[in-house]
Design an enzyme around this catalytic site. Sequence first.
Site, PDB file in Angstrom:
ATOM      1  N   LYS A 103       2.349  -3.265   7.228  1.00 21.70           N
ATOM      2  CA  LYS A 103       2.617  -3.444   5.798  1.00 21.70           C
ATOM      3  C   LYS A 103       4.043  -2.999   5.467  1.00 21.70           C
ATOM      4  CE  LYS A 103       0.268  -4.662   2.882  1.00 21.70           C
ATOM      5  NZ  LYS A 103      -0.054  -6.019   2.333  1.00 21.70           N
ATOM      6  N   TYR A 124      -1.787  -0.567  10.939  1.00 21.44           N
ATOM      7  CA  TYR A 124      -1.913  -1.220   9.625  1.00 21.44           C
ATOM      8  C   TYR A 124      -0.714  -0.886   8.738  1.00 21.44           C
ATOM      9  CZ  TYR A 124      -3.255  -1.684   4.691  1.00 21.44           C
ATOM     10  OH  TYR A 124      -3.245  -1.967   3.336  1.00 21.44           O
ATOM     11  N   THR A 166       0.827  -1.205   0.000  1.00 20.14           N
ATOM     12  CA  THR A 166       0.000   0.000   0.000  1.00 20.14           C
ATOM     13  C   THR A 166       0.865   1.261   0.000  1.00 20.14           C
ATOM     14  OG1 THR A 166      -1.453   1.281   1.459  1.00 20.14           O
ATOM     15  CG2 THR A 166      -0.100  -0.348   2.526  1.00 20.14           C
ATOM     16  N   ASP A 167       0.276   2.369  -0.469  1.00 16.12           N
ATOM     17  CA  ASP A 167       0.996   3.652  -0.404  1.00 16.12           C
ATOM     18  C   ASP A 167       1.068   4.176   1.034  1.00 16.12           C
ATOM     19  OD1 ASP A 167      -1.693   4.340  -0.088  1.00 16.12           O
ATOM     20  OD2 ASP A 167      -1.681   5.952  -1.578  1.00 16.12           O
ATOM     21  N   GLU A 168       0.284   3.566   1.949  1.00 21.91           N
ATOM     22  CA  GLU A 168       0.250   4.089   3.323  1.00 21.91           C
ATOM     23  C   GLU A 168       1.580   3.891   4.046  1.00 21.91           C
ATOM     24  OE1 GLU A 168      -3.464   3.270   5.378  1.00 21.91           O
ATOM     25  OE2 GLU A 168      -4.527   3.099   3.476  1.00 21.91           O
TER      26      GLU A 168
HETATM   27  P1  NAD Z   1      -9.392  -7.594   2.150  1.00 24.22           P
HETATM   28  O1  NAD Z   1      -9.396  -7.291   3.616  1.00 24.22           O
HETATM   29  O2  NAD Z   1     -10.611  -7.346   1.355  1.00 24.22           O
HETATM   30  O3  NAD Z   1      -8.975  -9.130   1.930  1.00 24.22           O
HETATM   31  C1  NAD Z   1      -7.945  -9.746   2.627  1.00 24.22           C
HETATM   32  C2  NAD Z   1      -8.055 -11.258   2.397  1.00 24.22           C
HETATM   33  O4  NAD Z   1      -6.969 -11.890   3.114  1.00 24.22           O
HETATM   34  C3  NAD Z   1      -9.350 -11.878   2.941  1.00 24.22           C
HETATM   35  O5  NAD Z   1      -9.881 -12.768   1.982  1.00 24.22           O
HETATM   36  C4  NAD Z   1      -8.898 -12.612   4.192  1.00 24.22           C
HETATM   37  O6  NAD Z   1      -9.697 -13.757   4.502  1.00 24.22           O
HETATM   38  C5  NAD Z   1      -7.478 -13.007   3.833  1.00 24.22           C
HETATM   39  N1  NAD Z   1      -6.630 -13.224   5.015  1.00 24.22           N
HETATM   40  C6  NAD Z   1      -6.537 -12.427   6.115  1.00 24.22           C
HETATM   41  N2  NAD Z   1      -5.683 -12.976   7.009  1.00 24.22           N
HETATM   42  C7  NAD Z   1      -5.226 -14.129   6.455  1.00 24.22           C
HETATM   43  C8  NAD Z   1      -4.307 -15.123   6.891  1.00 24.22           C
HETATM   44  N3  NAD Z   1      -3.704 -15.046   8.084  1.00 24.22           N
HETATM   45  N4  NAD Z   1      -4.050 -16.165   6.060  1.00 24.22           N
HETATM   46  C9  NAD Z   1      -4.667 -16.255   4.862  1.00 24.22           C
HETATM   47  N5  NAD Z   1      -5.549 -15.358   4.412  1.00 24.22           N
HETATM   48  C10 NAD Z   1      -5.825 -14.302   5.197  1.00 24.22           C
HETATM   49  O7  NAD Z   1      -8.153  -6.784   1.588  1.00 24.22           O
HETATM   50  P2  NAD Z   1      -7.989  -5.990   0.209  1.00 24.22           P
HETATM   51  O8  NAD Z   1      -8.539  -4.631   0.376  1.00 24.22           O
HETATM   52  O9  NAD Z   1      -8.432  -6.845  -0.909  1.00 24.22           O
HETATM   53  O10 NAD Z   1      -6.403  -5.851   0.152  1.00 24.22           O
HETATM   54  C11 NAD Z   1      -5.602  -6.898  -0.403  1.00 24.22           C
HETATM   55  C12 NAD Z   1      -4.137  -6.507  -0.332  1.00 24.22           C
HETATM   56  O11 NAD Z   1      -3.929  -5.288  -1.030  1.00 24.22           O
HETATM   57  C13 NAD Z   1      -3.649  -6.269   1.100  1.00 24.22           C
HETATM   58  O12 NAD Z   1      -2.343  -6.788   1.200  1.00 24.22           O
HETATM   59  C14 NAD Z   1      -3.664  -4.757   1.244  1.00 24.22           C
HETATM   60  O13 NAD Z   1      -2.682  -4.333   2.166  1.00 24.22           O
HETATM   61  C15 NAD Z   1      -3.317  -4.331  -0.176  1.00 24.22           C
HETATM   62  N6  NAD Z   1      -3.838  -2.996  -0.586  1.00 24.22           N
HETATM   63  C16 NAD Z   1      -5.165  -2.688  -0.400  1.00 24.22           C
HETATM   64  C17 NAD Z   1      -5.639  -1.450  -0.843  1.00 24.22           C
HETATM   65  C18 NAD Z   1      -7.101  -1.082  -0.704  1.00 24.22           C
HETATM   66  O14 NAD Z   1      -7.478   0.062  -1.031  1.00 24.22           O
HETATM   67  N7  NAD Z   1      -7.986  -1.982  -0.285  1.00 24.22           N
HETATM   68  C19 NAD Z   1      -4.765  -0.536  -1.454  1.00 24.22           C
HETATM   69  C20 NAD Z   1      -3.422  -0.897  -1.616  1.00 24.22           C
HETATM   70  C21 NAD Z   1      -2.967  -2.142  -1.188  1.00 24.22           C
HETATM   71  P1  TYD Z   2     -10.924   3.843   4.367  1.00 20.90           P
HETATM   72  O1  TYD Z   2     -11.871   3.412   3.301  1.00 20.90           O
HETATM   73  O2  TYD Z   2     -11.006   3.194   5.712  1.00 20.90           O
HETATM   74  O3  TYD Z   2      -9.443   3.688   3.752  1.00 20.90           O
HETATM   75  P2  TYD Z   2      -8.009   4.216   4.353  1.00 20.90           P
HETATM   76  O4  TYD Z   2      -8.181   4.564   5.772  1.00 20.90           O
HETATM   77  O5  TYD Z   2      -7.142   3.020   4.163  1.00 20.90           O
HETATM   78  O6  TYD Z   2      -7.621   5.368   3.480  1.00 20.90           O
HETATM   79  O7  TYD Z   2     -11.094   5.406   4.587  1.00 20.90           O
HETATM   80  C1  TYD Z   2     -10.946   6.340   3.521  1.00 20.90           C
HETATM   81  C2  TYD Z   2     -11.039   7.734   4.112  1.00 20.90           C
HETATM   82  O8  TYD Z   2     -12.378   7.938   4.611  1.00 20.90           O
HETATM   83  C3  TYD Z   2     -10.115   7.951   5.317  1.00 20.90           C
HETATM   84  O9  TYD Z   2      -9.606   9.282   5.274  1.00 20.90           O
HETATM   85  C4  TYD Z   2     -11.028   7.769   6.513  1.00 20.90           C
HETATM   86  C5  TYD Z   2     -12.378   8.255   6.000  1.00 20.90           C
HETATM   87  N1  TYD Z   2     -13.555   7.589   6.607  1.00 20.90           N
HETATM   88  C6  TYD Z   2     -14.583   8.356   7.166  1.00 20.90           C
HETATM   89  O10 TYD Z   2     -14.520   9.594   7.208  1.00 20.90           O
HETATM   90  N2  TYD Z   2     -15.660   7.706   7.705  1.00 20.90           N
HETATM   91  C7  TYD Z   2     -15.763   6.344   7.711  1.00 20.90           C
HETATM   92  O11 TYD Z   2     -16.768   5.782   8.236  1.00 20.90           O
HETATM   93  C8  TYD Z   2     -14.710   5.572   7.102  1.00 20.90           C
HETATM   94  C9  TYD Z   2     -14.769   4.064   7.076  1.00 20.90           C
HETATM   95  C10 TYD Z   2     -13.625   6.250   6.561  1.00 20.90           C
END
Ligand code: NAD
Ligand code: TYD
Length: 350
Positions: A161, A157, A131-133
């Site tokens: 990462k 988180y 992630t970019d975070e």
């Molecule tokens: P998500 O939470 O929707 O899915 C995570 C999946 O991992 C789930 O299916 C869960 O069951 C599985 N999992 C969790 N713990 C596990 C374990 N111990 N063993 C096996 N499986 C396990 O997450 P997402 O939003 O799809 O993100 C996927 C990846 O992309 C993550 O690594 C996240 O850090 C990265 N990412 C997410 C975003 C975003 O905006 N969602 C952006 C950049 C990077």
């Molecule tokens: P989120 O979808 O949790 O992603 P991330 O924290 O990884 O960026 O949140 C996106 C943005 O929205 C973040 O600045 C937090 C804000 N947010 C709210 O204001 N209210 C909410 O209920 C949630 C879930 C997020």
Amino acid sequence: MKKILITGGCGFIGSHTVRRFVKKYPEYQIVNLDKLTYAGNLENLQDVETEKNYTFEEGDIANLEQMTSLFKKYDFDSVIHLAAESHVDRSITDPLVFIRTNITGTATLLHVAKETWKNSKSNNLFYHISTDEVFGSLELKGDFFYENTPYDPKSPYSSSKASSDHLVRAWHHTYGIPVVISNCSNNYGPFQFPEKLIPLFINNILHNKSLPVYGKGINVRDWLYVEDHANAIDLIFHKGKNGETYNIGGHNEWSNIDLIKLLCKSMDQKLGREPGSSEKLITYVTDRAGHDLRYAIDASKIKNELGWNPSLQFEEGLNKTINWYLSNNKWVDNVTSGEYQKYYKKQYSI
Ligand code: NAD
Ligand code: TYD
């Protein structure tokens, strides 16, 4: 036949990645390993679950014994690692599960991959999705995150990462395993668990529930449609250079409040409600602890070196996403009621 382990394939981005690889590459064998935590939903992959080149395995990436026998069973040549705990709010209330899965889990996979591949003659790759975070937080007006921006994670988180990214680089540097890492901005689209901003607010508007905006709503995120991320993952997996990192982002910055107002306007239109009625649901609540102010990615490297570009404008992607949630309210209802967790038992007769 290439044997690829995709971890976390039942989650949001993982399910789009699995679907893409299963459909586009019938010559690959795709094994989806997922622990089926609250975020893992087998319904996300209903449309590919009977494909010949797809197998699901339930397991925990932090369990050394399970991972060792999984690698013995399939002899994977590559790994695309997405499994993680992914929600910042949960990492604030329950950080230790993030440490276990994101750090210990990644180290366990790296260890088993290294042991499996030490005498391997095939082209191996450990592709870590991040992630970019990890880069921390930017000023409102100013620069972007580049691949060489120093790490400065601020939430449990993002720190977990960041640690996992460091472990991947350490295994590459120390043991020579081939790796590639990508750091992506906020994703949105179908199958996102309705705890994240966009699906949560779509669902709340639909049910006339309040929209909890953290702080003043001025925080900025750079949004990318999930299929554009899956496309980038495909490109990086096939063309990324060993040992390199790629930033992925949409050059699509929105303050939370502007995005929420756009969402409200579009929902009013789609639901045939009086203009302005959804905005009335906005409720400003206590800010998230340590809330990062702004994320913004410079994606020049992947654009210039691999020819990647996001395909959708934000308004178009948001429109598709809202339409998907409105026409798949059964999926949302199953998730919010917990029904989705019974799917595994029904489908696999356990
Ligand atoms: P998500 O939470 O929707 O899915 C995570 C999946 O991992 C789930 O299916 C869960 O069951 C599985 N999992 C969790 N713990 C596990 C374990 N111990 N063993 C096996 N499986 C396990 O997450 P997402 O939003 O799809 O993100 C996927 C990846 O992309 C993550 O690594 C996240 O850090 C990265 N990412 C997410 C975003 C975003 O905006 N969602 C952006 C950049 C990077
Ligand atoms: P989120 O979808 O949790 O992603 P991330 O924290 O990884 O960026 O949140 C996106 C943005 O929205 C973040 O600045 C937090 C804000 N947010 C709210 O204001 N209210 C909410 O209920 C949630 C879930 C997020």
